[in-house]
Design an enzyme around this catalytic site. Structure first.
Site, mmCIF file in Angstrom:
data_model
loop_
_atom_site.group_PDB
_atom_site.id
_atom_site.type_symbol
_atom_site.label_atom_id
_atom_site.label_comp_id
_atom_site.label_asym_id
_atom_site.label_seq_id
_atom_site.Cartn_x
_atom_site.Cartn_y
_atom_site.Cartn_z
ATOM 1 N N GLU A 80 3.153 -2.194 -14.090
ATOM 2 C CA GLU A 80 4.429 -2.644 -14.667
ATOM 3 C C GLU A 80 5.441 -1.499 -14.730
ATOM 4 O OE1 GLU A 80 4.943 -5.695 -15.098
ATOM 5 O OE2 GLU A 80 2.947 -6.574 -15.255
ATOM 6 N N ARG A 87 7.467 -5.404 -19.180
ATOM 7 C CA ARG A 87 7.329 -4.111 -19.854
ATOM 8 C C ARG A 87 7.052 -4.288 -21.340
ATOM 9 N NH1 ARG A 87 12.151 -1.877 -16.041
ATOM 10 N NH2 ARG A 87 10.805 -1.363 -14.283
ATOM 11 N N PRO A 132 0.784 -1.243 0.000
ATOM 12 C CA PRO A 132 0.000 0.000 0.000
ATOM 13 C C PRO A 132 0.810 1.284 0.000
ATOM 14 C CG PRO A 132 -0.997 -1.596 1.465
ATOM 15 C CD PRO A 132 0.301 -2.209 1.007
#
Length: 558
Positions: A539, A420, A288
């Site tokens: 990503e 990616r 978080p």
């Protein structure tokens, strides 16, 4: 030399001049940020705006050079003058647009880049101005748009190998016939991905794309096949990003991590199962309060008899409910001064759940629970916040065994190595779907007595959409081929940065072409727009990717 070849060589010369200015600016920033042990991160943070812009300059310039190479190769491979004209015209238009963008960024605040007005003259020569003006002229864009509309959603030759073309055809049929009919229902009702999609994907070997044949996958034992993964991802994302396009991401990350650092016993046990989609898997890395800062992870792994106890929270854990195994990065050494060297990776087994919430109770007393995070798009897989309450993990599920303790960060980086380039492929698939809808609607919708596709502005929009889609695709393919040769890691970051932002723009324009219907939930283009928005976030968030990966590597290299 033909006129087109001459213009392409001219474009490459102008790009070289722009690249020289970018390198000069990178060298200046490096000098400003020199510290006792190389480039100082704190000093570099004082140049974030310039670093961000330079990362974008480098990405667009790299994309433009790949576009020029693509057009030249296509022209050499075909005797069709008309076909060659389309690919070359799109490449020239993109080169002009990239040069214009680079010039605008650098000239807006030259002092931030360590440049003087005199330095910028290479980007303001009469020759360069004429090149950009001729390529970006309204009549040139309109003519290309007219040609694009006639192609009904096609945009430039793919130039794939026979094997890749065969994979493309197979998964395009699946996406069209199976995924697309279910995509709107999955999105509007926020459904978990149904078996009607999972079963045929399993049968086609989708989950084994990144797993070598010796472990039950379909990848060659002696080399990677990023191109196959890219093509499959692109076609499934065209069907639905959340409903199919991201399904192979998690198996790829887990398999790469195990191939990098897992024991042979772990590979023999898990990879054949993952290749069969049983169990499905999820990746639990993000927390978080840490985002992309992997080294700041806090989920605690405490040693106990026969294994480890995990306590803490992970978030944005996609597919965590449906998954039967989670690949979890946790802090196995409480000394935070170790940073990423105190992290280890674990395989956490659980039951599979279809709902938006789950609670798994272990026989040892631990509880693993999760709740799906409501999102505006990218629905189907569900992203969860996952709570680890005294969750037990046996020693055999510490990735790498005892030798893997403290090496979780490196296994994570290996796992995400293909993430990616795969995200770039997802962006292309979403763009292709949006572009097809836009071209179709432009021919159907009447305004002021004629189809909106007959108006100059619509044609110019579609010309730019086709150009950016084609360049994004060929940029991604070029990087995929580099990665198959063990290269291209920097370019993978660049293409991810570029294609994901481009997908936002293109899907927005597709929605705009639809007018009011584009804003209606019943129209697929509204879903494409919402789905595209997540691409620049996961990503590697756009800012982190530009500043901490691309700009930093470019600065270190000068």
């Amino acid at each position: 030399m033909t006129e087109v070849n001459s213009r392409m060589q001219e474009a490459v010369r102008h790009l070289a001049a722009a690249d020289a200015l970018v390198r000069s600016s990178l060298a200046w920033i490096k000098q400003q940020c020199a510290g006792s042990k190389g480039v100082s991160n704190d000093k570099l943070d004082e140049h974030q705006v310039a670093s961000f812009d330079l990362a974008w300059c480098a990405a667009e310039s790299t994309g433009a050079r790949f576009a020029a190479e693509y057009a030249s190769k296509f022209a050499a491979s075909t005797s069709s003058a008309a076909g060659a004209c389309l690919e070359e015209r799109m490449a020239l238009i993109f080169c002009a647009e990239a040069l214009q963008n680079i010039s605008n960024r650098l000239s807006a605040r030259p002092q931030s880049f360590g440049l003087s007005d005199a330095d910028l003259t290479s980007l303001t020569t009469p020759e360069l101005r004429r090149f950009c003006q001729s390529q970006l002229a309204a009549d040139n864009l309109e003519a290309l748009g007219r040609e694009v509309i006639a192609l009904n959603g096609a945009s430039g030759a793919y130039m794939l190998s026979d094997d890749a073309t065969m994979m493309q055809d197979s998964f395009r049929k699946l996406a069209t016939n199976v995924v697309m009919p279910l995509a709107e229902e999955i999105h509007r009702e926020d459904r978990i991905i149904p078996q009607e999609i999972l079963e045929p994907l399993t049968e086609m070997g989708c989950f084994g794309l990144s797993i070598p044949e010796r472990y039950g996958g379909i990848q060659s034992d002696d080399h990677e096949d990023n191109m196959g993964m890219i093509v499959v991802t692109e076609e499934l994302s065209r069907g639905s990003l959340g409903g199919a396009g991201s399904l192979i991401t998690r198996p790829e990350i887990l398999s790469r991590a195990l191939l990098k650092g897992g024991t042979e016993e772990q590979r023999q046990k898990w990879l054949p199962q993952v290749a069969m989609g049983d169990p499905l898997c999820a990746i639990a890395v993000t927390e978080p309060d840490t985002g992309s800062d992997v080294a700041a992870m806090r989920l605690k792994a405490s040693k106990c008899a026969g294994g480890w106890i995990l306590d803490g929270v992970k978030t944005w854990c996609t597919m965590a409910g449906k998954a039967g195994v989670l690949l979890v990065l946790a802090r196995s050494n409480p000394d935070r001064s170790l940073g990423h060297k105190g992290l280890s990776m674990f395989l956490v087994e659980k039951d599979s759940y279809d709902g938006h919430d789950f609670e798994y109770r272990q026989a040892e007393g631990g509880v693993l629970s999760g709740r799906a995070i409501a999102t505006i798009g990218y629905r189907g897989m569900h992203s969860y916040e996952v709570f680890f309450d005294h969750v037990f993990v046996p020693d055999e599920n510490l990735v790498g065994g005892p030798e893997g303790e403290g090496k979780g960060f490196y296994f994570t980086m290996a796992g995400f190595a293909g993430g990616r380039i795969q995200t770039a492929a997802r962006a292309i698939g979403v763009m292709q779907a949006a572009f097809e809808r836009a071209v179709s609607y432009a021919q159907e919708r009447q305004a002021f007595g004629k189809p909106i596709g007959d108006f100059q502005l619509t044609r110019a929009k579609l010309a730019r959409m086709a150009t950016l889609l084609t360049v994004s695709r060929q940029f991604t393919y070029a990087v995929g081929r580099l990665m198959d040769q063990g290269q291209g890691q920097m370019e993978a970051s660049m293409v991810k940065l570029f294609t994901c932002r481009t997908a936002e723009w293109l899907t927005r324009e597709a929605m705009q072409i639809h007018g009011g219907m584009g804003y209606a939930e019943e129209s697929p283009v509204s879903r494409y727009f919402l789905d595209a928005r997540v691409l620049s976030i996961f990503e590697g968030a756009e800012e982190t990717l530009a500043l901490k990966v691309i700009a930093r590597a470019l600065i270190d290299a000068v």
